[in-house]
Write an enzyme that holds these catalytic residues in place. Structure first.
Site, mmCIF file in Angstrom:
data_model
loop_
_atom_site.group_PDB
_atom_site.id
_atom_site.type_symbol
_atom_site.label_atom_id
_atom_site.label_comp_id
_atom_site.label_asym_id
_atom_site.label_seq_id
_atom_site.Cartn_x
_atom_site.Cartn_y
_atom_site.Cartn_z
ATOM 1 C CB CYS A 62 41.682 18.837 53.378
ATOM 2 S SG CYS A 62 41.273 18.607 51.651
ATOM 3 C CG ASN A 80 37.857 15.942 50.500
ATOM 4 O OD1 ASN A 80 37.697 16.904 51.249
ATOM 5 N ND2 ASN A 80 39.050 15.450 50.197
ATOM 6 C CG HIS A 140 39.910 15.316 55.643
ATOM 7 N ND1 HIS A 140 38.965 16.256 55.312
ATOM 8 C CD2 HIS A 140 40.605 15.059 54.493
ATOM 9 C CE1 HIS A 140 39.081 16.559 54.031
ATOM 10 N NE2 HIS A 140 40.059 15.840 53.514
HETATM 11 O O1 UT7 Z 1 41.931 15.541 51.279
HETATM 12 C C1 UT7 Z 1 42.735 14.594 50.641
HETATM 13 C C2 UT7 Z 1 42.247 14.517 49.215
HETATM 14 N N1 UT7 Z 1 42.608 13.335 48.544
HETATM 15 C C3 UT7 Z 1 42.047 12.137 48.730
HETATM 16 O O2 UT7 Z 1 41.257 11.885 49.583
HETATM 17 C C4 UT7 Z 1 42.420 11.038 47.759
HETATM 18 C C5 UT7 Z 1 43.038 9.850 48.399
HETATM 19 N N2 UT7 Z 1 43.063 8.751 47.461
HETATM 20 C C6 UT7 Z 1 41.982 7.984 47.221
HETATM 21 O O3 UT7 Z 1 40.953 8.165 47.842
HETATM 22 C C7 UT7 Z 1 42.099 6.882 46.228
HETATM 23 O O4 UT7 Z 1 43.422 6.768 45.788
HETATM 24 C C8 UT7 Z 1 41.159 7.092 44.997
HETATM 25 C C9 UT7 Z 1 39.709 6.903 45.425
HETATM 26 C C10 UT7 Z 1 41.351 8.472 44.401
HETATM 27 C C11 UT7 Z 1 41.457 6.054 43.936
HETATM 28 O O5 UT7 Z 1 41.335 4.751 44.472
HETATM 29 P P1 UT7 Z 1 42.461 3.667 44.142
HETATM 30 O O6 UT7 Z 1 42.015 2.405 44.739
HETATM 31 O O7 UT7 Z 1 43.765 4.246 44.590
HETATM 32 O O8 UT7 Z 1 42.362 3.551 42.565
HETATM 33 P P2 UT7 Z 1 43.466 3.906 41.460
HETATM 34 O O9 UT7 Z 1 43.665 5.358 41.335
HETATM 35 O O10 UT7 Z 1 44.674 3.046 41.678
HETATM 36 O O11 UT7 Z 1 42.737 3.370 40.158
HETATM 37 C C12 UT7 Z 1 42.367 2.001 40.007
HETATM 38 C C13 UT7 Z 1 41.623 1.870 38.696
HETATM 39 C C14 UT7 Z 1 42.352 2.516 37.517
HETATM 40 O O12 UT7 Z 1 42.116 1.700 36.385
HETATM 41 P P3 UT7 Z 1 43.245 0.661 35.872
HETATM 42 O O13 UT7 Z 1 44.449 1.510 35.558
HETATM 43 O O14 UT7 Z 1 43.478 -0.265 37.031
HETATM 44 O O15 UT7 Z 1 42.605 0.031 34.695
HETATM 45 C C15 UT7 Z 1 41.642 3.837 37.330
HETATM 46 O O16 UT7 Z 1 41.715 4.304 35.999
HETATM 47 O O17 UT7 Z 1 40.347 2.548 38.780
HETATM 48 C C16 UT7 Z 1 40.215 3.456 37.674
HETATM 49 N N3 UT7 Z 1 39.409 4.588 38.082
HETATM 50 C C17 UT7 Z 1 38.074 4.601 38.000
HETATM 51 N N4 UT7 Z 1 37.213 3.677 37.530
HETATM 52 C C18 UT7 Z 1 35.893 3.996 37.605
HETATM 53 C C19 UT7 Z 1 39.829 5.755 38.637
HETATM 54 N N5 UT7 Z 1 38.761 6.537 38.902
HETATM 55 C C20 UT7 Z 1 37.663 5.826 38.515
HETATM 56 C C21 UT7 Z 1 36.293 6.094 38.549
HETATM 57 N N6 UT7 Z 1 35.453 5.161 38.089
HETATM 58 N N7 UT7 Z 1 35.786 7.245 39.039
#
Ligand code: UT7
Length: 332
Positions: free
Chosen positions: A114, A289, A259
């Site tokens: 990225c 992204n 970004h």
């Molecule tokens: O260029 C760099 C590229 N990378 C990025 O930009 C990613 C950076 N990270 C992020 O943007 C965030 O970490 C995410 C958006 C990917 C995830 O957000 P989060 O607040 O860190 O959520 P999490 O991964 O901790 O997941 C929280 C919950 C989980 O469920 P449980 O275990 O709490 O029951 C996930 O399974 O949300 C669940 N979950 C979803 N639920 C609905 C994960 N993806 C989804 C989804 N829809 N698409």
């Protein structure tokens, strides 16, 4: 030796096909509320059959050349920042050279995920410093959808496809007055954190054999929470560093383009930088992204929409797999 480096033209190109949160609700166990509140993303553009890294780069390049009032034949160097070239060999840059009807130029791909656009921009600055007459096409393009597992809800909601391009030259006598000027670029990386964001499959460390199966490692795999933390810290820190190095304060910045990965990351970086929200340009809501293309699409769009005005100081920040990160200052 320092040679002034100008941006003579900007352009971008996005696929027509939209993938909305409602579409994703029908594909995986997710919902618009979760995606919007965690990422800010509403839809992304996805390459149709036949749309590739090279075809989008080509259109973005033509748009940038038109903006510059230049013809393809004037180009001396072609750079493509990407992790998703049409092929491993030949490079996207060589294929783009051919598609532009050119031969004999210096053409190469740059891999910095990225942060690719800023790595390519710094390479262009170095080329212009060595060859003041050079006219460098810098494109940054990713077809991220080609490496997404659309059953993985934690990943597939985040990414989209797109391309951006800039024509970079030295401040030569034939350059029109008033072109945006690249004041500085800072780059950094930390390979010890590379395992937090990967696409391993098909690389020489995880080779595929004829007749073998394509595994999940063919797609983006990521520890989202860790990437989030590092992205905020690294981008804010390198953006502050480039300002300090140039004797500037945050108040001098007219437009901040971080970004476009996630609105929460953008807000967190903006808040660490104490940057007023009205100075921060975002389009992640529309495109998700787009990896290497993210900041150059945003720069091109912000200029086209007059969010950036003549005389503005623009601060760019990137973060991506590797990890890689960077910042740049451009005076319009
Ligand atoms: O260029 C760099 C590229 N990378 C990025 O930009 C990613 C950076 N990270 C992020 O943007 C965030 O970490 C995410 C958006 C990917 C995830 O957000 P989060 O607040 O860190 O959520 P999490 O991964 O901790 O997941 C929280 C919950 C989980 O469920 P449980 O275990 O709490 O029951 C996930 O399974 O949300 C669940 N979950 C979803 N639920 C609905 C994960 N993806 C989804 C989804 N829809 N698409």
């Amino acid at each position: 030796m320092t040679t002034s480096c100008l941006i003579r033209g900007l352009g971008h190109c996005l696929p027509e096909t939209r993938l909305t949160n409602a579409d994703l609700e029908r594909m995986v166990d997710t919902n618009d509320e979760w995606i919007t509140s965690r990422t800010g993303i509403k839809e992304r553009r996805i390459a149709a059959k036949g749309e590739t890294c090279v075809s989008l780069s080509h259109q973005a390049a033509l748009n940038a050349l038109k903006d510059a009032g230049m013809k393809p034949e004037e180009l001396t160097h072609i750079l493509v920042a990407t992790f998703s070239a049409d092929a491993i060999i030949p490079s996207a840059a060589c294929m783009l050279e051919d598609r532009l009807g050119l031969t004999g130029r210096a053409a190469m791909d740059i891999s910095a995920a990225c942060s690719g656009f800023l790595y390519a921009l710094e390479t262009a600055r170095a080329i212009v410093a060595l060859h003041p007459e050079a006219k460098v096409l810098v494109t940054a393009t990713d077809i991220v959808s080609s490496r997404i597992d659309y059953t993985d809800r934690g990943i597939c909601v985040l990414f989209g496809d797109g391309a951006g391009a800039a024509i970079v030259t030295g401040d030569t006598p034939d350059a029109p007055r008033g072109c945006p000027r690249v004041l500085d670029v800072l780059l950094a990386s930390d390979g010890s954190l590379g395992g937090l964001l990967t696409i391993k499959g098909g690389g020489s460390g995880t080779p595929y054999k004829p007749g073998g199966t394509v595994g999940r490692d063919f797609c983006v795999e990521m520890n989202g929470r860790e990437v989030f933390k590092y992205a905020v810290r690294a981008m804010a820190s390198i953006c502050k560093e480039v300002l300090a190095k140039n004797g500037l304060t945050k108040e001098a910045v007219d437009v901040f383009i971080p970004h476009q990965a996630n609105l929460r990351i953008i807000d967190a970086v903006g808040s660490r930088m104490e940057m007023p929200a009205e100075k921060v340009f975002t389009n992640v809501q529309k495109y998700g992204n787009t990896s290497a293309a993210s900041v150059i699409i945003a720069l091109s769009e912000a200029r086209a929409e007059a969010f950036i005005k003549d005389g503005d100081l623009v601060l760019l920040g990137t973060f991506g797999g590797g990890f890689t990160w960077g910042s740049a200052l451009v005076r319009f």
